[in-house]
Scaffold this motif. Structure first.
Motif, short mmCIF file in Angstrom:
data_model
loop_
_atom_site.label_atom_id
_atom_site.label_comp_id
_atom_site.label_asym_id
_atom_site.label_seq_id
_atom_site.Cartn_x
_atom_site.Cartn_y
_atom_site.Cartn_z
N SER A 37 0.71 -1.23 -0.15
CA SER A 37 0.09 0.22 -0.06
C SER A 37 0.88 1.41 -0.08
N LEU A 38 1.98 1.32 1.06
CA LEU A 38 3.16 2.00 0.72
C LEU A 38 4.33 2.54 -0.10
N ILE A 39 3.76 1.76 -1.18
CA ILE A 39 4.50 1.58 -2.34
C ILE A 39 3.71 2.05 -3.98
N MET A 40 2.33 1.62 -3.06
CA MET A 40 1.26 2.61 -4.71
C MET A 40 1.39 3.73 -4.33
N VAL A 41 1.36 3.82 -2.29
CA VAL A 41 0.68 5.75 -2.43
C VAL A 41 2.31 6.24 -2.93
N HIS A 42 3.04 6.26 -2.79
CA HIS A 42 4.55 6.45 -3.11
C HIS A 42 4.66 6.89 -4.18
N VAL A 43 4.74 5.87 -5.05
CA VAL A 43 4.69 5.80 -6.67
C VAL A 43 3.55 6.34 -7.72
N GLN A 77 2.59 4.88 -14.30
CA GLN A 77 2.71 4.93 -12.84
C GLN A 77 2.36 4.06 -12.06
N ILE A 78 0.87 3.47 -12.77
CA ILE A 78 0.47 2.44 -12.03
C ILE A 78 1.25 0.72 -12.20
N LEU A 79 1.48 0.88 -13.70
CA LEU A 79 2.35 -0.70 -13.84
C LEU A 79 4.23 -0.35 -13.30
N LEU A 80 4.74 0.94 -12.94
CA LEU A 80 5.25 0.71 -11.74
C LEU A 80 5.08 0.14 -11.17
N ALA A 81 4.22 1.05 -10.19
CA ALA A 81 4.26 0.47 -8.79
C ALA A 81 3.96 -0.98 -8.36
N GLY A 82 3.10 -1.79 -9.44
CA GLY A 82 2.58 -3.03 -9.26
C GLY A 82 4.13 -3.22 -9.81
N LEU A 83 4.40 -3.49 -10.39
CA LEU A 83 6.30 -4.15 -10.73
C LEU A 83 6.75 -4.23 -8.82
N MET A 84 6.66 -3.17 -8.83
CA MET A 84 7.59 -2.72 -7.51
C MET A 84 6.51 -3.52 -6.32
N CYS A 85 5.49 -3.51 -6.92
CA CYS A 85 4.71 -4.59 -5.34
C CYS A 85 4.84 -5.52 -5.65
N THR A 256 -3.40 11.45 -1.83
CA THR A 256 -2.19 11.94 -3.10
C THR A 256 -1.23 11.71 -2.30
N SER A 257 -0.74 11.82 -1.16
CA SER A 257 0.99 11.86 -0.54
C SER A 257 0.68 10.63 1.59
N ILE A 258 1.70 9.82 1.62
CA ILE A 258 1.68 8.93 2.78
C ILE A 258 0.62 9.39 4.02
N VAL A 259 0.91 11.09 3.89
CA VAL A 259 0.52 11.39 5.24
C VAL A 259 -0.72 11.48 5.03
#
Length: 311
Positions: A37-43, A77-85, A256-259
């Motif tokens: 979840s944090l990866i998806m939000v950050h990326v 961006q979503i694809l990149l986040a998905g690959l990182m997850c 929008t951001s982790i915070v």
């Protein structure tokens, strides 16, 4: 061996007989899904929120226009986040699958909820990674054939090209689902045989596609029902603990951001979902293929062995 529909309910039996497993498996899913979840939000968090706002605006105005450059940026961006997850998901799922296999195959050492991380889990990670690579290659290959056929027949901007591209993607999804099901037993098979066996599942699932498909579809549908009911309970917990009104923000927090993502309401929902709901769904969805493998191998379920011994 005949495959009865009974395998679809293995996850429910596991949790009913050993409810304490939720606590152990929930620790793994809470960490894994929390990291993802944090990866998806950050990326890709801002892009996801922009896409949601675009859909809401189009629904309000009735328009259907889409900025192609905007969609390409969001998709990338979503694809990149998905690959990182993906690595996190593969490791987490493999560890839980190992625990499910130990329960279903009758091991008794449940001090840590049957969880471990050794050669069996490393083998499951390798099998899962190889399976995903093969399935992705099949999907891309079939989709690419449709794209190339469209370009050859009608050119890049013709309706024929668009239609064939769409048909290629649909055919690719169908092929990926078929292969996913045919390879669905390679995890339990590799665990049981203590060997890396990626394609041994093909022989076991031969001529059993619809039996497996029906069972997996049922298990997935039941998991979705469990998720829906648990979501309502989580909403009630949010309302009672924080005095909130039930709003769309409970379902879709601000990414929008982790915070902005980690608000009290969001933290409560994520913690309960990842620590309680996720292990329940994992037991249901991972238990089905393990039980199917056990049935096809002709093994007697452990609970039946105990029942016969008690008699």
């Amino acid at each position: 061996m005949n495959l009865t529909f009974d395998f679809a309910f293995e996850g429910f039996r596991i949790i009913r007989e050993r409810p304490k497993l939720i606590a152990f498996w929930g620790a793994i899913t809470l960490f894994g899904y929390g990291v993802m979840s944090l990866i998806m939000v950050h990326v890709a968090g801002p892009q996801i929120m922009a896409f949601v706002k675009m859909i809401i605006a189009q629904a309000d105005t009735g328009s259907a226009g889409v900025d192609q450059a905007f969609m390409i940026n969001i998709s990338q961006q979503i694809l990149l986040a998905g690959l990182m997850c993906l690595p996190v998901h593969v490791v987490m799922t493999s560890v839980v699958l190992g625990a499910v296999c130990r329960v279903a195959f009758g091991e008794t050492d449940d001090r840590l909820g049957f969880l471990a991380f050794g050669w069996q889990e490393i083998r499951l990670i390798a099998v899962k990674t190889a399976s995903l690579a093969v399935i992705a290659a099949l999907f891309l290959g079939v989709a690419l054939v449709g794209t190339m056929a469209g370009l050859l027949i009608g050119g890049a901007n013709s309706q024929a090209a668009t239609g064939l591209q769409t048909l290629g993607v649909i055919a690719g999804l169908g092929a990926a689902i078929w292969l996913s099901l045919r390879l669905s037993l390679n995890g339990p098979h590799s665990f049981d045989s203590q060997s890396l066996n990626i394609f041994g599942s093909l022989a076991m699932t031969n001529e059993r596609f619809w039996s497996l498909f029906t069972g997996y579809a049922t298990a997935t549908a039941l998991a979705m029902v469990v998720r829906f009911l648990c979501d309502k309970i989580i909403e009630a917990v949010q309302v009672l603990s924080l005095g909130l009104r039930v709003t769309g923000d409970m379902i879709m927090p601000d990414m929008t951001s982790i915070v902005s993502f980690l608000t009290p309401a969001s933290v409560i929902a994520l913690a309960l979902t990842f620590a309680v709901v996720a292990p329940l769904m994992a037991a249901i969805q991972l238990g089905a293929p393990v039980a199917a493998y056990r049935a096809l191998k002709g093994r007697t379920p452990v609970r039946k062995v105990k029942e016969e011994a008690a008699r």
